[in-house]
Scaffold this motif. Sequence first.
Motif, PDB file in Angstrom:
ATOM      1  N   VAL A   1      -8.492  -3.599  -5.424  1.00 25.72           N
ATOM      2  CA  VAL A   1      -8.084  -2.905  -4.207  1.00 25.72           C
ATOM      3  C   VAL A   1      -6.819  -3.553  -3.673  1.00 25.72           C
ATOM      4  CG1 VAL A   1      -8.750  -2.233  -1.867  1.00 25.72           C
ATOM      5  CG2 VAL A   1     -10.491  -2.355  -3.675  1.00 25.72           C
TER       6      VAL A   1
ATOM      7  N   ALA B   1       1.704  -5.039  -2.553  1.00 27.46           N
ATOM      8  CA  ALA B   1       0.902  -4.848  -1.344  1.00 27.46           C
ATOM      9  C   ALA B   1       0.847  -6.129  -0.529  1.00 27.46           C
ATOM     10  CB  ALA B   1      -0.509  -4.403  -1.721  1.00 27.46           C
TER      11      ALA B   1
ATOM     12  N   THR C   1      -3.607   2.295   0.937  1.00 24.07           N
ATOM     13  CA  THR C   1      -4.595   1.561   0.157  1.00 24.07           C
ATOM     14  C   THR C   1      -4.745   2.196  -1.223  1.00 24.07           C
ATOM     15  OG1 THR C   1      -5.774   0.983   2.180  1.00 24.07           O
ATOM     16  CG2 THR C   1      -6.986   0.755   0.122  1.00 24.07           C
TER      17      THR C   1
ATOM     18  N   VAL D   1     -12.976   0.720  -1.394  1.00 25.30           N
ATOM     19  CA  VAL D   1     -11.555   1.048  -1.286  1.00 25.30           C
ATOM     20  C   VAL D   1     -11.246   1.509   0.143  1.00 25.30           C
ATOM     21  CG1 VAL D   1      -9.635   2.330  -2.315  1.00 25.30           C
ATOM     22  CG2 VAL D   1     -11.607   1.714  -3.712  1.00 25.30           C
ATOM     23  N   ARG D   2     -11.392   0.557   1.054  1.00 27.79           N
ATOM     24  CA  ARG D   2     -11.074   0.815   2.456  1.00 27.79           C
ATOM     25  C   ARG D   2     -10.346  -0.415   2.991  1.00 27.79           C
ATOM     26  NH1 ARG D   2     -16.895   1.790   3.968  1.00 27.79           N
ATOM     27  NH2 ARG D   2     -16.352   0.205   5.495  1.00 27.79           N
ATOM     28  N   PRO D   3      -9.363  -0.228   3.852  1.00 26.91           N
ATOM     29  CA  PRO D   3      -8.601  -1.389   4.340  1.00 26.91           C
ATOM     30  C   PRO D   3      -9.422  -2.370   5.167  1.00 26.91           C
ATOM     31  CG  PRO D   3      -7.847   0.639   5.396  1.00 26.91           C
ATOM     32  CD  PRO D   3      -8.846   1.035   4.352  1.00 26.91           C
TER      33      PRO D   3
ATOM     34  N   ARG E   1      -3.695   5.324   4.768  1.00 25.60           N
ATOM     35  CA  ARG E   1      -4.120   3.943   5.008  1.00 25.60           C
ATOM     36  C   ARG E   1      -3.402   2.942   4.105  1.00 25.60           C
ATOM     37  NH1 ARG E   1      -8.111   7.445   5.664  1.00 25.60           N
ATOM     38  NH2 ARG E   1      -9.270   7.393   7.609  1.00 25.60           N
TER      39      ARG E   1
ATOM     40  N   VAL F   1      -4.188  -3.392  -0.389  1.00 29.83           N
ATOM     41  CA  VAL F   1      -4.123  -2.919   0.996  1.00 29.83           C
ATOM     42  C   VAL F   1      -2.737  -3.226   1.548  1.00 29.83           C
ATOM     43  CG1 VAL F   1      -5.150  -3.139   3.296  1.00 29.83           C
ATOM     44  CG2 VAL F   1      -6.594  -3.378   1.261  1.00 29.83           C
TER      45      VAL F   1
END
Length: 183
Positions: free
Chosen positions: A81, A132, A59, A19-21, A57, A83
């Motif tokens: 996820v 998103a 996200t 779970v990170r852009p 972020r 983004v």
Amino acid sequence: MAHPFAVGISVTSALENLVRPDVRPPSLAPNPEMDPLVLEDALVEGQLLDVRFDAMRKTIGALFDFKGGLQLREGNTAVLVAVGVENFEWNSGEPSSVPTVWPVMGSRPHTSGHRWAIDLSLLGNGGLGIVAQRAHFYGVDVPGMDDAQPVLDEADDATVRTGFVSWHSPFTLVNATSFEGTL
């Protein structure tokens, strides 16, 4: 050097690292049997366990138990996820004073230009909606999570913590798919 989330390789890092852009599925990852980013009801009978929103972020990560999934049978867990989140809506439906898992009764993804969106209908009149710019789906296996879940209103906190997958769980990537919006 192998991608840190390569298919079939156990990863000692936790699910939360998905779970990170800046993280995207590896290009060689097989697609899930039904693509939940584009196909209606692919997430049906998965159980939504947790949602993380990183406002800085933009996200969102949604964590699902998928032992009982009807359409996605590979892997026991899934992470969705989003983004570049533009909108996020949550409706808990009927009030409850006990911990609750949220079985997915319907999932309706759609795309429009550079935007991806999904509306989840959850048991008990709940709902989750996300809009998103990008979305990724990861089907994973989490060791030790193939047994039946504890009954939430009968289990103590320690049993609940060990009986459900968490963001700190290590995993093996089984499949993945992405929607990359174009601006």
